[in-house]
Design a protein around this motif. Structure first.
Motif, PDB file in Angstrom:
ATOM      1  N   ALA A  14      25.079  46.602 -68.857  1.00 30.58           N
ATOM      2  CA  ALA A  14      25.641  46.806 -67.523  1.00 30.58           C
ATOM      3  C   ALA A  14      24.688  47.542 -66.592  1.00 30.58           C
ATOM      4  CB  ALA A  14      26.945  47.582 -67.637  1.00 30.58           C
ATOM      5  N   ASN A  15      23.623  48.102 -67.150  1.00 30.18           N
ATOM      6  CA  ASN A  15      22.668  48.858 -66.340  1.00 30.18           C
ATOM      7  C   ASN A  15      22.166  48.075 -65.141  1.00 30.18           C
ATOM      8  OD1 ASN A  15      22.058  51.485 -66.617  1.00 30.18           O
ATOM      9  ND2 ASN A  15      20.389  51.208 -68.079  1.00 30.18           N
ATOM     10  N   GLY A  16      21.824  46.817 -65.322  1.00 31.93           N
ATOM     11  CA  GLY A  16      21.267  46.013 -64.246  1.00 31.93           C
ATOM     12  C   GLY A  16      22.282  45.261 -63.419  1.00 31.93           C
ATOM     13  N   LEU A  17      23.565  45.409 -63.750  1.00 35.89           N
ATOM     14  CA  LEU A  17      24.600  44.669 -63.023  1.00 35.89           C
ATOM     15  C   LEU A  17      24.847  45.257 -61.639  1.00 35.89           C
ATOM     16  CD1 LEU A  17      27.436  44.036 -65.639  1.00 35.89           C
ATOM     17  CD2 LEU A  17      25.783  42.406 -64.767  1.00 35.89           C
ATOM     18  N   GLU A  18      25.161  44.374 -60.711  1.00 34.94           N
ATOM     19  CA  GLU A  18      25.568  44.802 -59.378  1.00 34.94           C
ATOM     20  C   GLU A  18      27.084  45.008 -59.356  1.00 34.94           C
ATOM     21  OE1 GLU A  18      23.700  45.390 -56.582  1.00 34.94           O
ATOM     22  OE2 GLU A  18      21.979  45.178 -57.923  1.00 34.94           O
ATOM     23  N   THR A  19      27.537  45.875 -58.472  1.00 35.59           N
ATOM     24  CA  THR A  19      28.962  46.087 -58.277  1.00 35.59           C
ATOM     25  C   THR A  19      29.540  44.866 -57.576  1.00 35.59           C
ATOM     26  OG1 THR A  19      28.573  48.451 -58.043  1.00 35.59           O
ATOM     27  CG2 THR A  19      30.654  47.619 -57.213  1.00 35.59           C
ATOM     28  N   ILE A  20      30.599  44.278 -58.135  1.00 35.23           N
ATOM     29  CA  ILE A  20      31.135  43.053 -57.543  1.00 35.23           C
ATOM     30  C   ILE A  20      32.466  43.262 -56.822  1.00 35.23           C
ATOM     31  CG2 ILE A  20      29.980  41.579 -59.217  1.00 35.23           C
ATOM     32  CD1 ILE A  20      32.779  41.168 -60.491  1.00 35.23           C
ATOM     33  N   LEU A  21      33.070  44.442 -56.972  1.00 38.65           N
ATOM     34  CA  LEU A  21      34.372  44.673 -56.353  1.00 38.65           C
ATOM     35  C   LEU A  21      34.494  46.140 -55.980  1.00 38.65           C
ATOM     36  CD1 LEU A  21      36.908  42.675 -56.110  1.00 38.65           C
ATOM     37  CD2 LEU A  21      37.912  44.153 -57.821  1.00 38.65           C
ATOM     38  N   GLN A  22      35.245  46.417 -54.913  1.00 40.20           N
ATOM     39  CA  GLN A  22      35.457  47.799 -54.493  1.00 40.20           C
ATOM     40  C   GLN A  22      36.948  48.070 -54.380  1.00 40.20           C
ATOM     41  OE1 GLN A  22      33.306  48.165 -50.813  1.00 40.20           O
ATOM     42  NE2 GLN A  22      31.361  48.443 -51.846  1.00 40.20           N
ATOM     43  N   ILE A  23      37.341  49.263 -54.787  1.00 36.01           N
ATOM     44  CA  ILE A  23      38.722  49.720 -54.648  1.00 36.01           C
ATOM     45  C   ILE A  23      38.726  50.730 -53.510  1.00 36.01           C
ATOM     46  CG2 ILE A  23      40.677  50.835 -55.763  1.00 36.01           C
ATOM     47  CD1 ILE A  23      39.887  48.269 -57.181  1.00 36.01           C
ATOM     48  N   GLY A  24      39.471  50.432 -52.453  1.00 37.35           N
ATOM     49  CA  GLY A  24      39.496  51.304 -51.292  1.00 37.35           C
ATOM     50  C   GLY A  24      40.866  51.881 -51.049  1.00 37.35           C
ATOM     51  N   LYS A  25      41.165  52.101 -49.760  1.00 35.02           N
ATOM     52  CA  LYS A  25      42.433  52.741 -49.418  1.00 35.02           C
ATOM     53  C   LYS A  25      43.631  51.835 -49.691  1.00 35.02           C
ATOM     54  CE  LYS A  25      42.205  51.497 -44.545  1.00 35.02           C
ATOM     55  NZ  LYS A  25      42.180  51.990 -43.186  1.00 35.02           N
ATOM     56  N   GLY A  26      43.398  50.538 -49.864  1.00 36.30           N
ATOM     57  CA  GLY A  26      44.485  49.617 -50.204  1.00 36.30           C
ATOM     58  C   GLY A  26      44.964  49.769 -51.634  1.00 36.30           C
ATOM     59  N   ARG A  49      33.427  49.587 -57.965  1.00 35.66           N
ATOM     60  CA  ARG A  49      33.198  50.871 -57.318  1.00 35.66           C
ATOM     61  C   ARG A  49      34.501  51.348 -56.689  1.00 35.66           C
ATOM     62  NH1 ARG A  49      30.217  52.402 -51.964  1.00 35.66           N
ATOM     63  NH2 ARG A  49      30.015  54.635 -52.318  1.00 35.66           N
ATOM     64  N   VAL A  50      34.812  52.625 -56.860  1.00 32.39           N
ATOM     65  CA  VAL A  50      35.979  53.233 -56.228  1.00 32.39           C
ATOM     66  C   VAL A  50      35.471  54.014 -55.019  1.00 32.39           C
ATOM     67  CG1 VAL A  50      37.931  54.788 -56.517  1.00 32.39           C
ATOM     68  CG2 VAL A  50      37.165  53.397 -58.440  1.00 32.39           C
ATOM     69  N   LEU A  51      35.908  53.613 -53.831  1.00 34.50           N
ATOM     70  CA  LEU A  51      35.451  54.255 -52.606  1.00 34.50           C
ATOM     71  C   LEU A  51      36.093  55.624 -52.440  1.00 34.50           C
ATOM     72  CD1 LEU A  51      35.663  51.161 -50.226  1.00 34.50           C
ATOM     73  CD2 LEU A  51      33.654  52.050 -51.402  1.00 34.50           C
ATOM     74  N   GLU A  52      35.475  56.454 -51.608  1.00 32.63           N
ATOM     75  CA  GLU A  52      35.974  57.821 -51.415  1.00 32.63           C
ATOM     76  C   GLU A  52      37.326  57.860 -50.719  1.00 32.63           C
ATOM     77  OE1 GLU A  52      33.181  60.508 -49.679  1.00 32.63           O
ATOM     78  OE2 GLU A  52      31.580  59.874 -51.028  1.00 32.63           O
ATOM     79  N   ASN A  53      37.635  56.835 -49.896  1.00 34.16           N
ATOM     80  CA  ASN A  53      38.918  56.829 -49.185  1.00 34.16           C
ATOM     81  C   ASN A  53      40.063  56.272 -50.035  1.00 34.16           C
ATOM     82  OD1 ASN A  53      38.250  54.143 -49.166  1.00 34.16           O
ATOM     83  ND2 ASN A  53      38.573  53.850 -46.977  1.00 34.16           N
ATOM     84  N   SER A  54      39.781  55.976 -51.289  1.00 30.91           N
ATOM     85  CA  SER A  54      40.804  55.456 -52.193  1.00 30.91           C
ATOM     86  C   SER A  54      41.759  56.569 -52.605  1.00 30.91           C
ATOM     87  CB  SER A  54      40.141  54.878 -53.444  1.00 30.91           C
ATOM     88  OG  SER A  54      41.115  54.504 -54.385  1.00 30.91           O
ATOM     89  N   LEU A  55      42.969  56.169 -52.952  1.00 25.78           N
ATOM     90  CA  LEU A  55      43.964  57.130 -53.435  1.00 25.78           C
ATOM     91  C   LEU A  55      43.722  57.509 -54.885  1.00 25.78           C
ATOM     92  CD1 LEU A  55      47.124  55.399 -51.912  1.00 25.78           C
ATOM     93  CD2 LEU A  55      45.821  57.304 -50.958  1.00 25.78           C
ATOM     94  N   TYR A  56      42.828  56.775 -55.564  1.00 18.52           N
ATOM     95  CA  TYR A  56      42.563  56.967 -56.985  1.00 18.52           C
ATOM     96  C   TYR A  56      41.215  57.635 -57.210  1.00 18.52           C
ATOM     97  CZ  TYR A  56      46.099  53.306 -57.650  1.00 18.52           C
ATOM     98  OH  TYR A  56      47.245  52.568 -57.638  1.00 18.52           O
ATOM     99  N   THR A  57      41.121  58.386 -58.308  1.00 21.14           N
ATOM    100  CA  THR A  57      39.803  58.766 -58.799  1.00 21.14           C
ATOM    101  C   THR A  57      39.316  57.589 -59.641  1.00 21.14           C
ATOM    102  OG1 THR A  57      40.611  59.734 -60.864  1.00 21.14           O
ATOM    103  CG2 THR A  57      40.492  61.197 -58.937  1.00 21.14           C
ATOM    104  N   ALA A  58      38.054  57.602 -60.006  1.00 20.65           N
ATOM    105  CA  ALA A  58      37.507  56.495 -60.790  1.00 20.65           C
ATOM    106  C   ALA A  58      38.206  56.381 -62.146  1.00 20.65           C
ATOM    107  CB  ALA A  58      36.004  56.671 -60.970  1.00 20.65           C
ATOM    108  N   LYS A  59      38.488  57.512 -62.789  1.00 21.53           N
ATOM    109  CA  LYS A  59      39.147  57.488 -64.100  1.00 21.53           C
ATOM    110  C   LYS A  59      40.573  56.956 -64.003  1.00 21.53           C
ATOM    111  CE  LYS A  59      36.436  60.920 -66.492  1.00 21.53           C
ATOM    112  NZ  LYS A  59      36.417  62.104 -67.317  1.00 21.53           N
TER     113      LYS A  59
END
Length: 96
Positions: A14-26, A49-59
């Motif tokens: 996974a080291n070389g993988l690009e982020t394909i989806l983002q979790i945001g405020k939705g 990737r979990v964005l900073e404006n998301s309601l969730y932490t990454a975990k």
């Protein structure tokens, strides 16, 4: 369930993988879960990737997605989540 050797192999892949989806405020909707399932079926190993404006932490997001999709959380590093789910018909990644 992944053992530590399998998890280490997936982390290195996974080291070389690009982020394909983002979790945001939705948050994590049914549509997001469907997109993740489709991506896991095609690729088996993805980064989110979990964005900073998301309601969730990454975990929190990782555990909720894993429960909804039936996948394994390989790693949570900062705001990035790495997920793995083998393709039941044509597995691409050999872990053994």
């Amino acid at each position: 369930m992944l053992n530590s050797k399998q998890r280490a192999k997936l982390r290195s892949m996974a080291n070389g993988l690009e982020t394909i989806l983002q979790i945001g405020k939705g948050g994590i909707s049914d549509n997001t879960v469907k997109q993740i399932n489709d991506a896991l079926l095609a690729r088996e190993l993805i980064k989110i990737r979990v964005l900073e404006n998301s309601l969730y932490t990454a975990k929190e997001a990782a555990s909720e997605i894993a429960a909804a999709c039936g996948c394994e959380v390989v790693q949570v590093l900062g705001t990035r989540i790495t997920l793995y789910k083998p393709n039941p018909e044509e597995p691409v990644i050999a872990l053994d």
